[in-house]
Design an enzyme around this catalytic site. Structure first.
Site, short mmCIF file in Angstrom:
data_model
loop_
_atom_site.label_atom_id
_atom_site.label_comp_id
_atom_site.label_asym_id
_atom_site.label_seq_id
_atom_site.Cartn_x
_atom_site.Cartn_y
_atom_site.Cartn_z
N GLY A 243 0.80 -1.22 0.00
CA GLY A 243 0.00 0.00 0.00
C GLY A 243 0.84 1.27 0.00
O GLY A 243 2.06 1.24 0.14
N HIS A 244 0.14 2.39 -0.13
CA HIS A 244 0.85 3.66 -0.25
C HIS A 244 1.57 4.04 1.05
O HIS A 244 1.12 3.75 2.14
CB HIS A 244 -0.09 4.79 -0.71
CG HIS A 244 -1.26 5.05 0.20
ND1 HIS A 244 -2.25 5.92 -0.12
CD2 HIS A 244 -1.60 4.55 1.40
CE1 HIS A 244 -3.14 5.98 0.84
NE2 HIS A 244 -2.76 5.14 1.78
#
Length: 350
Positions: A243-244
């Site tokens: 994920g970011h």
């Protein structure tokens, strides 16, 4: 199953390159790596566990790799070393080296203005190299890849077919990125606004260090504001989701289908088993091992091995179950203490 290579090495050459102690004929010719069971003439095999000694006695390999303590386990030509499995990995790299495609840009590739593609690089058919992109020396971009504007690919890296690198992302030296991987797609940033979601622009990048390997169809999202960072030597299997704003520490390895939610920091030299799930905004210490399919909901602050998975349940019920489980050790101690007291004979009253 054997691993083929067009070049023949002599056993003495392998030891000269990789080290170890040679016992037996240095002129033994080696073409391939193979298991003890399937090996034949021209094959180099290895004994990584004592339970395979029986197969060692029956093997037809031309030579074997053994731990130093196994010197007398066979009369075959042999290489003695500290860790036969690690030596096998290095020998396999030597014997199975994949030839690089001839340098040059295929006529069906598109190179945009301002892109830097050195003469030593290879760009295959159907590739798109964006404006201002920089490829390092001896980079290979296989067919159908897309490298966005302003991206950087370090020297001697290889992108297998159909890899996508979004704009402004940076990949270090000697990276290996397998087919279908997507580097730098938007992170899942959404703000709830009543009955709808408002997308948060993802303006960060993905920064990948040197000597990183990324498996097929793995996705690494760009950061929302800061960058998503994969440090040197990280090894990611197939179909992993990062994920970011995640940061993965150097030399950490993850097996297939791991998912890491946004803004979590993974330490260095960690090992994460297949299909493990790690919640967002957590801190995982260096040298942590997480078992396959484990669900990590809280930060891990000490090195060690961690395991845990529970069937799904309503959230409050699940939380209560976890709270009870965490108190089981203390409860067990209290029960044992109570049993001791009850087992003592009571004094009769006079």
């Amino acid at each position: 199953m054997t691993q083929s290579n067009s070049r023949t090495y002599r056993l003495g050459e392998i030891v000269a390159r990789l080290g170890g102690e040679l016992v037996g004929d240095p002129g033994a010719e080696i073409l391939r790596m193979a298991t003890l069971e399937s090996a034949g003439p021209g094959d180099l095999s290895f004994l990584s566990h004592p339970k395979y000694r029986r197969q060692l006695r029956a093997t037809r390999a031309s030579a074997v790799i053994l731990a130093r303590g196994e010197r007398d386990a066979t009369t075959l030509p042999r290489i003695l070393c500290e860790d036969p499995y690690v030596y096998f990995a290095r020998a396999a790299q030597l014997l199975s080296a994949e030839p690089r495609p001839a340098p040059g840009v295929h006529p069906q590739a598109v190179i945009e203005a301002g892109a830097i593609v050195p003469d030593s690089a290879t760009v295959g058919p159907g590739c798109h190299i964006g404006r201002g992109t920089r490829l390092g020396e001896r980079v290979v971009v296989d067919s159908g890849c897309s490298v966005g504007d302003g991206a950087v690919i370090g020297e001697e890296s290889r992108l297998y077919p159909s890899v996508t690198v979004y704009p402004r992302c940076a990949i270090g030296k000697r990276a290996v990125i397998h087919s279908g991987a997507v580097i730098g797609a938007d992170g899942f940033g959404m703000a709830p606004d009543g009955d709808r979601w408002i997308k948060i622009p993802q303006t960060g990048r993905v920064i990948i260090g040197d000597d990183v390997e990324i498996g097929a169809n793995t996705t690494i999202d760009r950061g929302a504001l800061d960058d998503t960072v994969i440090e040197d030597g990280v090894k990611l299997d197939n179909q992993i989701q990062i994920g970011h704003n995640v940061r993965v520490g150097a030399h950490t390895a993850m097996a297939g289908c791991v998912a890491i939610a946004g803004s979590t920091r993974i330490g260095r030299h960690c090992a994460i088993g297949g299909a493990a799930r790690i919640f967002g905004h957590l801190e995982i210490a260096d040298r942590v091992t997480i078992s396959a399919a484990a669900v990590v909901t809280k930060s891990i602050t000490r090195a060690g091995a961690y395991t845990g998975v529970l069937p799904s349940a309503p959230s409050r019920e699940w939380a209560r179950t976890v709270a009870h489980l965490r108190g089981l050790d203390q409860l067990a101690m209290r029960v044992r203490e109570l049993e001791k007291r009850l087992s003592k004979p009571r004094k009769k009253k006079r």
